[in-house]
Design a protein around this motif. Sequence first.
Motif, PDB file in Angstrom:
ATOM      1  N   ASP A 151       0.845  -1.468  -0.424  1.00 28.96           N
ATOM      2  CA  ASP A 151       0.308   0.203  -0.601  1.00 28.96           C
ATOM      3  C   ASP A 151       1.345   1.349   0.321  1.00 28.96           C
ATOM      4  OD1 ASP A 151      -2.403  -1.619  -0.003  1.00 28.96           O
ATOM      5  OD2 ASP A 151      -2.153  -2.147   2.459  1.00 28.96           O
ATOM      6  N   LYS A 152       2.042   1.292  -0.199  1.00 22.25           N
ATOM      7  CA  LYS A 152       3.232   2.429  -0.300  1.00 22.25           C
ATOM      8  C   LYS A 152       2.806   3.005  -1.318  1.00 22.25           C
ATOM      9  CE  LYS A 152       8.006   3.623   0.470  1.00 22.25           C
ATOM     10  NZ  LYS A 152       7.058   4.972   1.529  1.00 22.25           N
ATOM     11  N   LYS A 153       2.577   4.798  -1.137  1.00 18.57           N
ATOM     12  CA  LYS A 153       2.370   5.583  -2.060  1.00 18.57           C
ATOM     13  C   LYS A 153       3.794   6.555  -1.779  1.00 18.57           C
ATOM     14  CE  LYS A 153      -1.731   4.249  -2.977  1.00 18.57           C
ATOM     15  NZ  LYS A 153      -1.952   3.177  -3.632  1.00 18.57           N
ATOM     16  N   TYR A 154       4.172   6.656  -3.574  1.00 15.70           N
ATOM     17  CA  TYR A 154       5.453   7.817  -3.957  1.00 15.70           C
ATOM     18  C   TYR A 154       4.368   8.524  -4.716  1.00 15.70           C
ATOM     19  CZ  TYR A 154       7.434   3.204  -3.103  1.00 15.70           C
ATOM     20  OH  TYR A 154       8.500   2.320  -2.164  1.00 15.70           O
ATOM     21  N   PRO A 155       4.849   9.922  -4.262  1.00 15.60           N
ATOM     22  CA  PRO A 155       3.893  11.126  -5.004  1.00 15.60           C
ATOM     23  C   PRO A 155       5.458  11.853  -6.133  1.00 15.60           C
ATOM     24  CG  PRO A 155       5.471  11.932  -2.952  1.00 15.60           C
ATOM     25  CD  PRO A 155       5.577   9.928  -2.546  1.00 15.60           C
ATOM     26  N   PRO A 156       4.709  11.631  -6.968  1.00 17.13           N
ATOM     27  CA  PRO A 156       5.320  12.630  -8.307  1.00 17.13           C
ATOM     28  C   PRO A 156       6.926  13.546  -8.181  1.00 17.13           C
ATOM     29  CG  PRO A 156       3.202  12.747  -8.607  1.00 17.13           C
ATOM     30  CD  PRO A 156       3.344  11.771  -7.761  1.00 17.13           C
ATOM     31  N   HIS A 157       5.935  14.248  -7.003  1.00 15.60           N
ATOM     32  CA  HIS A 157       6.816  15.913  -6.472  1.00 15.60           C
ATOM     33  C   HIS A 157       7.340  15.096  -5.593  1.00 15.60           C
ATOM     34  CE1 HIS A 157       4.739  19.127  -9.513  1.00 15.60           C
ATOM     35  NE2 HIS A 157       4.550  17.809  -9.519  1.00 15.60           N
ATOM     36  N   ASP A 158       8.288  13.940  -5.804  1.00 15.41           N
ATOM     37  CA  ASP A 158      10.406  13.606  -4.568  1.00 15.41           C
ATOM     38  C   ASP A 158      10.638  13.201  -6.183  1.00 15.41           C
ATOM     39  OD1 ASP A 158      11.098  13.331  -2.756  1.00 15.41           O
ATOM     40  OD2 ASP A 158      10.165  11.785  -1.893  1.00 15.41           O
ATOM     41  N   ASP A 159      11.831  12.770  -5.474  1.00 12.53           N
ATOM     42  CA  ASP A 159      12.982  13.022  -6.665  1.00 12.53           C
ATOM     43  C   ASP A 159      14.411  12.689  -5.628  1.00 12.53           C
ATOM     44  OD1 ASP A 159      15.102  12.145  -8.015  1.00 12.53           O
ATOM     45  OD2 ASP A 159      15.083  14.004  -9.448  1.00 12.53           O
ATOM     46  N   VAL A 160      14.878  11.087  -5.197  1.00 13.13           N
ATOM     47  CA  VAL A 160      15.814  10.930  -4.276  1.00 13.13           C
ATOM     48  C   VAL A 160      17.109  11.228  -4.827  1.00 13.13           C
ATOM     49  CG1 VAL A 160      14.541   9.635  -2.484  1.00 13.13           C
ATOM     50  CG2 VAL A 160      15.366   8.515  -4.478  1.00 13.13           C
ATOM     51  N   ASP A 161      16.782  10.866  -5.887  1.00 12.57           N
ATOM     52  CA  ASP A 161      18.248  10.905  -7.197  1.00 12.57           C
ATOM     53  C   ASP A 161      18.919  11.781  -7.391  1.00 12.57           C
ATOM     54  OD1 ASP A 161      20.641  10.190  -9.029  1.00 12.57           O
ATOM     55  OD2 ASP A 161      19.285   9.659 -10.230  1.00 12.57           O
ATOM     56  N   GLY A 162      17.461  13.243  -8.518  1.00 11.10           N
ATOM     57  CA  GLY A 162      18.270  14.468  -8.990  1.00 11.10           C
ATOM     58  C   GLY A 162      18.191  14.016  -9.892  1.00 11.10           C
ATOM     59  N   HIS A 163      17.922  12.906 -10.955  1.00  5.00           N
ATOM     60  CA  HIS A 163      18.484  13.036 -12.670  1.00  5.00           C
ATOM     61  C   HIS A 163      17.469  13.527 -12.749  1.00  5.00           C
ATOM     62  CE1 HIS A 163      18.533  11.054 -16.059  1.00  5.00           C
ATOM     63  NE2 HIS A 163      19.878  11.406 -16.008  1.00  5.00           N
ATOM     64  N   GLY A 164      15.554  13.304 -12.486  1.00  2.00           N
ATOM     65  CA  GLY A 164      14.520  14.125 -13.113  1.00  2.00           C
ATOM     66  C   GLY A 164      14.348  15.488 -12.856  1.00  2.00           C
ATOM     67  N   THR A 165      14.675  16.353 -11.894  1.00  2.00           N
ATOM     68  CA  THR A 165      14.401  17.055 -11.561  1.00  2.00           C
ATOM     69  C   THR A 165      15.982  18.180 -12.130  1.00  2.00           C
ATOM     70  OG1 THR A 165      14.258  16.826  -9.188  1.00  2.00           O
ATOM     71  CG2 THR A 165      15.089  18.886  -9.385  1.00  2.00           C
ATOM     72  N   THR A 166      16.841  17.572 -12.444  1.00  2.00           N
ATOM     73  CA  THR A 166      17.410  17.756 -13.848  1.00  2.00           C
ATOM     74  C   THR A 166      17.663  18.318 -15.591  1.00  2.00           C
ATOM     75  OG1 THR A 166      19.396  17.564 -12.592  1.00  2.00           O
ATOM     76  CG2 THR A 166      20.136  18.159 -14.515  1.00  2.00           C
ATOM     77  N   MET A 167      16.082  16.974 -15.729  1.00  2.00           N
ATOM     78  CA  MET A 167      16.115  17.109 -16.194  1.00  2.00           C
ATOM     79  C   MET A 167      14.973  18.360 -17.367  1.00  2.00           C
ATOM     80  SD  MET A 167      18.389  15.181 -18.046  1.00  2.00           S
ATOM     81  CE  MET A 167      19.039  15.418 -16.952  1.00  2.00           C
TER      82      MET A 167
END
Length: 382
Positions: A80-96
């Motif tokens: 049941d664990k949920k992951y919000p799209p506005h989170d990024d533990v790595d930073g790759h997607g944030t950089t793009m």
Amino acid sequence: MGVIVAALTVSAGTVMPAAADSAPPDYLKVMKAEELWKVADGSGITVAVVDSGFKKVPGVRSESVLPGVSVMEPPVNQPDKKYPPHDDVDGHGTTMTAAIVGDGSGGGPKGLAPGAKVMPVRTSLGTPMAFAAGGEGAKGIRYAADNGAKIINLSWDDYYSFKRLKPAIEYAQSKGALVFAAMGNEGEGNNATNLIATVPGVIGVGAIDEKAMPVMLSSYGQDTDLSAYGSKAPIRCKENTAWCIADGGTSYATALASASAALVWSAHPDWTANQVARVLIETAGAPKDGSKRTDRIGYGAIRPRVVLLEKAGNPGAPDVDPLAPAPTKPPIPTPSTGKTAAAPAEAASTEAGLPWQGLALGAVIAAGLGLAGTVIVKRRRR
């Protein structure tokens, strides 16, 4: 090579604080971005960044990023664990995301298409569950296509899930989306290129530096279609807690290619994905040796300014993939004249120099190279 190619992460090479004295080259100035934005800034175009998610950071305005979706699979012991799209533990997607729509503050990059919207589609990239990212990415690609994304940015690869990724990409293309895929950062190693770039219609992107020379780490091959800047740039580092300077690689180059397409599509909203792709290919800064394309940089450095400022490029047929093999016709026999055939005309040459600094390869040179208004052939591995 592992399931997710580690070399396709954003940073490659020495990482230094973004505030360091050795600032990265201003590739936006070279691309004449300020002039481009007076014509089009990407408004009205949604770019789906299927990646590691997006984290709100200095340098990216919240209004530039849509709610998006997370397609991350929960652990078996936490169904049941949920992951919000506005989170990024790595930073790759944030950089793009920042490379496309960043505002340039806080040490981050100014996005090439600041008026566009980014749809973050979060996968398990950058987490211990990264082995699931390929299958998740296939779901994310379908989601993006069904929810208004005109452009889909794939700055990663996955070999084991290719059988799921290929039909997902084809589905997105059937919905009118244009897909860009990073070639990979294995150029200095075994040069294993991204299978996603072999899918017909997908634009494979290589990396070049500020002098339009191929970045050595950039993977290359017959599926390289275009190139964009992928040398020193602001990237997220330290587990997505800061901006640093490092080689962006083909990941960063792909984001800039997606942003370039957003600029062109914003100015020509009635064009199809095929037409946007065709003019980007026609107006690219061609190889300096006079070739139509090379495996290193494809048809050349992407140059949206040639489309928007010089009004070059023939969009051509809306329903014809510009990378599809041209239909062949049987030769028409001609009577022999007994004379020696005339020597072939000398191929049009290009001026030596830096292609994306604008050494005129507009419609005139494109026509000389046999590109304008024609179908460009891309041989695909099967």
